[in-house]
Design a protein around this motif. Sequence first.
Motif, PDB file in Angstrom:
ATOM      1  N   ILE A 127     -21.633 -24.643  10.781  1.00  0.00           N
ATOM      2  CA  ILE A 127     -20.967 -23.735  11.724  1.00  0.00           C
ATOM      3  C   ILE A 127     -19.484 -23.674  11.363  1.00  0.00           C
ATOM      4  N   LYS A 128     -18.972 -22.456  11.174  1.00  0.00           N
ATOM      5  CA  LYS A 128     -17.546 -22.271  10.866  1.00  0.00           C
ATOM      6  C   LYS A 128     -16.927 -21.402  11.953  1.00  0.00           C
ATOM      7  N   ASP A 129     -15.943 -21.966  12.646  1.00  0.00           N
ATOM      8  CA  ASP A 129     -15.246 -21.256  13.733  1.00  0.00           C
ATOM      9  C   ASP A 129     -16.233 -20.711  14.759  1.00  0.00           C
ATOM     10  N   GLY A 130     -17.249 -21.523  15.065  1.00  0.00           N
ATOM     11  CA  GLY A 130     -18.217 -21.153  16.092  1.00  0.00           C
ATOM     12  C   GLY A 130     -19.344 -20.267  15.611  1.00  0.00           C
ATOM     13  N   GLU A 131     -19.346 -19.868  14.356  1.00  0.00           N
ATOM     14  CA  GLU A 131     -20.386 -18.973  13.820  1.00  0.00           C
ATOM     15  C   GLU A 131     -21.221 -19.710  12.778  1.00  0.00           C
ATOM     16  N   LYS A 132     -22.542 -19.603  12.892  1.00  0.00           N
ATOM     17  CA  LYS A 132     -23.429 -20.246  11.923  1.00  0.00           C
ATOM     18  C   LYS A 132     -23.430 -19.456  10.616  1.00  0.00           C
ATOM     19  N   VAL A 133     -23.189 -20.175   9.514  1.00  0.00           N
ATOM     20  CA  VAL A 133     -23.084 -19.532   8.192  1.00  0.00           C
ATOM     21  C   VAL A 133     -24.102 -20.156   7.251  1.00  0.00           C
ATOM     22  N   GLU A 155     -27.618 -27.172   9.467  1.00  0.00           N
ATOM     23  CA  GLU A 155     -26.815 -25.989   9.759  1.00  0.00           C
ATOM     24  C   GLU A 155     -25.331 -26.275   9.503  1.00  0.00           C
ATOM     25  N   TYR A 176     -31.315 -20.050  11.256  1.00  0.00           N
ATOM     26  CA  TYR A 176     -29.885 -20.263  11.115  1.00  0.00           C
ATOM     27  C   TYR A 176     -29.494 -21.479  10.267  1.00  0.00           C
TER      28      TYR A 176
END
Length: 325
Positions: A289-295, A287, A204
Amino acid sequence: MSKVKYYYDPENLSYKKISPKRGRKIGFALLFLLSAALFGFLGFIILLNTSYLETPKDRFQAREIQNLSINYKLLNKKIDQIEEVLGAIEDRDNNIYRVYFNSEPIPMEQRKEGFGGVNRYKELQGYNNSDLVINTTKRVDVLTKELVIQSKSLDEIIGLAKGKEKLLASIPAIQPVKNEQLKRMASGFGYRSDPFTKARKFHYGMDFTSPQGTPIYATGDGTVLKADNSLSGYGNHIEINHGFGYVTLYAHLSKYNVKRGQKVKRGDVIGYVGSTGRSEAPHLHYEVIKDGEKVNPLNFYYGSISAEEYINISKIANQENQSLD
């Protein structure tokens, strides 16, 4: 000389002169005088309503009314110019400023809307130039309302611009380790081989291989959420909250240069590369994280590398090799 009138007397078989009575003469005279007075009064009234009989005051008032009419017409021309300028501002506001800041445009119906309900211009009715005065007053009222709407819109745009400036400073837009301090890009975002189990699993973040003690940089403005080893496998790590839904994580550090709650700017040194936690060699695991999601962090390096460097890193990062954690 008045005509002499006669009548025929059948008894005497002769014509006799008619002599009018005195009272009748007086009646005719009075009737004549009354008729003359009536016609004279009517004529005077008619003259008062024409330009043939004007007092100095009437002439002064007539000039004042004419001047006011001319001034109202000039005012309408100026309003035309103001409306044209305001229209251009409204067009830029809707089609440039609000588009740039992803804000909904203000409908033209709302901008040009008049005033309904009670007749606001009743007191201006009943005069020679009432239509001109009422029309001008309406245009000024609508223009005033448009200016208020536009003023509030520009206040909103200024707020959005300030927010945009803060957003641009907060987005994690650089590499956490400088290129000249990199040995190599070990692994990127996606499925990779686990260094310990050799099983294929999703990685991730991105791994940057660097010597022990290499400086690590904050990739955007923000506030330190963590500077500890509370997450299993990450060893010593730092989390930064950048706002706008962005959080970055820096893992396997040898030591920290910040503490929880500290404000940091993009480019500040926050820690140093190490191999703590579940790590096979000194490197930084990074890592986004955008709005709780790993990008994929690769999409955020536009602030520190060239297009050519981006292509090279992308090729390496997209290889399905072995990660270092």
